[in-house]
Design a protein around this motif. Structure first.
Motif, PDB file in Angstrom:
ATOM      1  N   ILE A 251      -0.383   4.297  15.755  1.00 51.05           N
ATOM      2  CA  ILE A 251      -1.551   3.926  14.941  1.00 51.05           C
ATOM      3  C   ILE A 251      -1.172   3.889  13.467  1.00 51.05           C
ATOM      4  CG2 ILE A 251      -3.821   4.736  14.147  1.00 51.05           C
ATOM      5  CD1 ILE A 251      -4.300   5.638  17.077  1.00 51.05           C
ATOM      6  N   MET A 252      -0.360   4.860  13.028  1.00 53.65           N
ATOM      7  CA  MET A 252       0.039   4.889  11.614  1.00 53.65           C
ATOM      8  C   MET A 252       0.880   3.663  11.252  1.00 53.65           C
ATOM      9  SD  MET A 252      -1.500   7.398  10.378  1.00 53.65           S
ATOM     10  CE  MET A 252      -0.870   7.567   8.743  1.00 53.65           C
ATOM     11  N   SER A 253       1.732   3.232  12.200  1.00 54.57           N
ATOM     12  CA  SER A 253       2.551   2.045  11.929  1.00 54.57           C
ATOM     13  C   SER A 253       1.670   0.808  11.771  1.00 54.57           C
ATOM     14  CB  SER A 253       3.535   1.800  13.083  1.00 54.57           C
ATOM     15  OG  SER A 253       4.216   2.974  13.363  1.00 54.57           O
ATOM     16  N   VAL A 254       0.709   0.692  12.688  1.00 56.96           N
ATOM     17  CA  VAL A 254      -0.220  -0.444  12.597  1.00 56.96           C
ATOM     18  C   VAL A 254      -1.003  -0.357  11.296  1.00 56.96           C
ATOM     19  CG1 VAL A 254      -2.278  -1.481  13.654  1.00 56.96           C
ATOM     20  CG2 VAL A 254      -0.404  -0.682  15.096  1.00 56.96           C
ATOM     21  N   LEU A 255      -1.353   0.876  10.948  1.00 56.17           N
ATOM     22  CA  LEU A 255      -2.138   1.113   9.741  1.00 56.17           C
ATOM     23  C   LEU A 255      -1.427   0.603   8.489  1.00 56.17           C
ATOM     24  CD1 LEU A 255      -4.642   2.492   8.587  1.00 56.17           C
ATOM     25  CD2 LEU A 255      -3.355   4.593   8.456  1.00 56.17           C
ATOM     26  N   VAL A 256      -0.133   0.923   8.401  1.00 56.64           N
ATOM     27  CA  VAL A 256       0.639   0.501   7.222  1.00 56.64           C
ATOM     28  C   VAL A 256       0.625  -1.033   7.115  1.00 56.64           C
ATOM     29  CG1 VAL A 256       2.962   0.391   6.255  1.00 56.64           C
ATOM     30  CG2 VAL A 256       2.101   2.538   7.170  1.00 56.64           C
ATOM     31  N   VAL A 257       0.834  -1.704   8.256  1.00 55.78           N
ATOM     32  CA  VAL A 257       0.851  -3.171   8.252  1.00 55.78           C
ATOM     33  C   VAL A 257      -0.521  -3.715   7.843  1.00 55.78           C
ATOM     34  CG1 VAL A 257       1.128  -5.218   9.707  1.00 55.78           C
ATOM     35  CG2 VAL A 257       2.676  -3.277   9.984  1.00 55.78           C
ATOM     36  N   ILE A 258      -1.558  -3.122   8.407  1.00 55.22           N
ATOM     37  CA  ILE A 258      -2.912  -3.622   8.127  1.00 55.22           C
ATOM     38  C   ILE A 258      -3.291  -3.392   6.659  1.00 55.22           C
ATOM     39  CG2 ILE A 258      -5.356  -3.163   8.617  1.00 55.22           C
ATOM     40  CD1 ILE A 258      -4.588  -3.081  11.559  1.00 55.22           C
ATOM     41  N   ILE A 259      -2.866  -2.255   6.123  1.00 56.38           N
ATOM     42  CA  ILE A 259      -3.161  -1.991   4.704  1.00 56.38           C
ATOM     43  C   ILE A 259      -2.431  -3.008   3.829  1.00 56.38           C
ATOM     44  CG2 ILE A 259      -2.683  -0.369   2.823  1.00 56.38           C
ATOM     45  CD1 ILE A 259      -3.605   1.869   4.627  1.00 56.38           C
ATOM     46  N   LEU A 260      -1.200  -3.333   4.218  1.00 56.17           N
ATOM     47  CA  LEU A 260      -0.449  -4.353   3.467  1.00 56.17           C
ATOM     48  C   LEU A 260      -1.182  -5.698   3.512  1.00 56.17           C
ATOM     49  CD1 LEU A 260       3.315  -3.771   4.283  1.00 56.17           C
ATOM     50  CD2 LEU A 260       2.238  -3.794   2.044  1.00 56.17           C
ATOM     51  N   ILE A 261      -1.666  -6.048   4.707  1.00 57.12           N
ATOM     52  CA  ILE A 261      -2.382  -7.321   4.859  1.00 57.12           C
ATOM     53  C   ILE A 261      -3.645  -7.310   3.984  1.00 57.12           C
ATOM     54  CG2 ILE A 261      -3.686  -8.764   6.494  1.00 57.12           C
ATOM     55  CD1 ILE A 261      -1.626  -7.873   8.638  1.00 57.12           C
ATOM     56  N   ALA A 262      -4.331  -6.158   3.972  1.00 62.10           N
ATOM     57  CA  ALA A 262      -5.544  -6.047   3.143  1.00 62.10           C
ATOM     58  C   ALA A 262      -5.197  -6.257   1.672  1.00 62.10           C
ATOM     59  CB  ALA A 262      -6.190  -4.684   3.344  1.00 62.10           C
ATOM     60  N   GLY A 263      -4.080  -5.635   1.253  1.00 66.97           N
ATOM     61  CA  GLY A 263      -3.649  -5.789  -0.136  1.00 66.97           C
ATOM     62  C   GLY A 263      -3.353  -7.246  -0.462  1.00 66.97           C
ATOM     63  N   ILE A 264      -2.698  -7.926   0.476  1.00 67.15           N
ATOM     64  CA  ILE A 264      -2.384  -9.345   0.257  1.00 67.15           C
ATOM     65  C   ILE A 264      -3.675 -10.168   0.214  1.00 67.15           C
ATOM     66  CG2 ILE A 264      -1.265 -11.373   1.301  1.00 67.15           C
ATOM     67  CD1 ILE A 264       0.880  -9.358   2.369  1.00 67.15           C
ATOM     68  N   GLY A 265      -4.638  -9.797   1.050  1.00 69.89           N
ATOM     69  CA  GLY A 265      -5.938 -10.490   1.051  1.00 69.89           C
ATOM     70  C   GLY A 265      -6.617 -10.408  -0.308  1.00 69.89           C
TER      71      GLY A 265
END
Lengths: 381, 226
Positions: A251-265
């Motif tokens: 979950i933490m790994s997915v979290l890091v990716v999703i947070i990055l995507i949010a930042g890019i958004g």
């Protein structure tokens, strides 16, 4: 008109852009809070379940200790290979305050003679497990029923029930919130021995210690008793926690990716907003807005996106916590009963803070672009 | 017309495009009196906008001297230019740059926000009345015509009561009727003592100014009073 009002008006000027960027933040916020909720809720649920067993130490037959303990926690049955004599020896060990012997079996019960698990318990059992809410000592021919069995057979206190060919009177029904114990029939240990046709045998021994801080020392002394395997609740707690660590890391790994995507958004939304408003920004600069005022406005925009998105994500995480809890539990061995994703106020605050900080960081490039926008750009457009 | 509002002396502004250096403003000198209405003319690329940007403190310049209302404005930092711009100058551009989500009233109030002053409601309403938009106070730009939007932009330029108004092609996006109305507004402001500097292509409008300066290749080639 103030800066906040100006920023909000600007944000809602491009609803599609706002929705897209806020959505990425919302998803990140949802996953972040769900991960925190699992982190917290799993521990709480497991602690509660371990506490509910009413012992600091479990003595069980030789074999896989955690499998046996897990079976005990989740209301399953294990064999019976411990002599009652060992329980008496355990009671005499220094530091032990109380012991309770339990024998577990399975027999047909009721009109349909459907097989149910039953626990034969001694006079100390319910006193050591006050959480069960059964404030009595079962005599022969008396049983306490888990609520699932009682409701399934439409039984209540005072009714009779045949278990393993023996007639019993129901003297207590457990509260429905005792989920792990609600499919168990509790009876006097003598009755259980008679049904199972064994004598003086136990499946496990619940052991309480005088001083919880000395649990490990007491466990070492208990291990000196032959044919007895000892598991402290701390050991068990840590082992079961280990089962969840894989899920947490995933979950933490997915979290890091999703947070990055949010930042890019947020970054893309802000870059688009700034580049389409260069003339406007130049105009505001020409009318006397300083670089810091314009960068501040840009930061307010990104905080707005972060706040709108993360509040939506928090609401979603809160609403879906029970569903997500069941989903995660289905993939975890020895998952504790109850909701394992619990959203608390601190994790909500931390999630909001993380997502807002990410939004602000993502806005650094657009903010630099704003800072570089010269007032003359209004004239040159 | 008495005091000098602006004094420009041998002002040079260059831009670099690749390896080429363009002298957009090439040694222009002129004095502009308070209350004067000055038209700056010239073909596209003659240096009108560059000159206005320099004397309007929108950007710095390479050499020369500039004083505004008696204060030396040469070699100022961006922050100091911002502060001086805020208190001395108002701008009207060809594109109106009204914020589309704000009403006419709110657009005119914006300069107060950036100056850190509380918006003076009476002044904003009076400015909107001056530009003939007292019935359009709560209308957003999308609900206004081009002429009306430009009048809001003029009211916005006047919000902090700057003594000098700089207008770059203010009638460029307007029809002749609206252009005429707006020029009348500038004339009225000049009569009230404001210094108006307008870059325009329109000879007929320039003829209505007190004075016309013509630029060609960044140089002043004509400076005549009407």
């Amino acid at each position: 008109m103030n800066y906040l009002g100006l920023s909000l008006r600007n944000l809602f000027r491009r609803p599609a852009g706002l929705i897209a960027s806020a959505l990425t933040v919302a998803i990140a916020s949802f996953v972040t809070l769900t991960a925190f909720g699992l982190w917290y809720g799993y521990d709480v649920a497991l602690s509660s379940e371990v506490d509910d067993i009413g012992a600091s130490i479990l003595a069980i037959p030789k074999g896989c200790p955690y499998e046996a303990t897990g079976a005990l926690l989740s209301g399953a049955a294990i064999g019976y290979a411990i002599d009652t004599d060992l329980m008496h020896r355990a009671r005499d060990v220094e530091g032990v305050s109380e012991v309770s012997g339990v024998i577990m079996g399975q027999r047909g019960a009721g009109e349909k003679n459907k097989v149910h698990i039953f626990y034969g318990v001694d006079e100390n059992y319910f006193a050591m497990r006050p959480g069960l809410g059964v404030d009595l000592v079962l005599s022969e021919n008396e049983i306490a029923l888990g609520s699932d069995i009682a409701s399934g057979m439409n039984l209540e206190i005072g009714d009779s029930l045949q278990v393993g060919g023996v007639e019993f009177e129901i003297v207590s029904v457990l509260s429905p919130d005792k989920k792990d114990d609600n499919s168990i029939i509790f009876m006097n240990i003598q009755s259980a021995w008679e049904i199972l046709k064994v004598d003086k045998k136990l499946s496990s021994i619940l052991i309480q210690v005088d001083n919880p801080d000395e649990t490990e020392e007491v466990a070492k002394r208990l291990m000196e008793i032959p044919d007895l395997q000892v598991v402290t609740m701390n050991d068990f707690y840590e082992t079961v926690q280990g089962f969840a660590s894989g899920a947490r890391i995933a979950i933490m790994s997915v979290l890091v990716v999703i947070i990055l995507i949010a930042g890019i958004g947020v970054l893309l939304a802000q870059v688009s907003s700034v580049s389409s408003r260069r003339g406007e920004i130049g105009m505001m600069r020409s009318m006397g807005a300083s670089v810091s005022q314009m960068v501040g406005l840009s930061l307010l925009d990104s905080i707005g996106i972060g706040l709108i998105g993360s509040v939506f994500g928090v609401a979603l995480a809160y609403a879906l916590a029970p569903t997500m809890s069941n989903l995660v539990k289905s993939g975890l061995p020895q998952a504790p009963d109850g909701q394992i994703i619990v959203i608390n106020f601190v994790s909500v605050l931390v999630t909001l803070a993380i997502l807002i900080v990410i939004s602000v960081i993502a806005n650094l490039i657009p903010a630099i672009s704003v800072a570089k926008t010269k007032p003359v750009e209004a004239a040159s457009e | 017309m008495n005091d000098t509002a602006m004094r420009v002396n041998s002002l040079v502004k260059t831009y670099t495009r690749g390896s080429e250096t363009i002298r957009a403003v090439d040694g222009v000198s002129l004095d502009i009196d308070s209350g004067e209405m000055l038209a700056i003319m010239g073909r596209s690329g003659a240096g009108k906008t560059s000159l206005l940007s320099c004397i309007g403190l929108l950007e710095g310049f390479d050499s020369g001297k500039l004083s505004v209302l008696g204060h030396d404005m040469s070699d100022l930092t961006e922050a100091k230019r911002t502060i001086n711009r805020r208190s001395m100058l108002g701008f009207v551009f060809q594109r109106f740059f009204l914020l589309p989500t704000l009403t006419a009233y709110e657009n005119v109030s914006l300069p107060f926000l950036f100056s850190g002053k509380r918006a003076n409601k009476e002044r904003v309403l009076s400015l909107l009345e001056t530009v003939g938009l007292s019935e359009r106070i709560y209308h957003k730009p999308s609900q206004m015509s081009g002429g009306e939007m430009q009048r809001v932009a003029i009211a916005r330029a006047l919000a902090l009561d700057p003594p000098i108004i700089i207008a770059d092609e203010p009638t460029g996006n307007l029809d002749s009727k609206n252009a005429d109305k707006m020029f009348a507004l500038f004339e009225d402001l000049a009569n009230k003592g404001k210094t108006i500097i307008i870059a325009t292509h329109s000879k007929s409008l320039a003829d209505r100014c007190h004075r016309v300066v013509e630029l060609s290749d960044g140089r002043k080639v004509r400076d005549e009073k009407n």
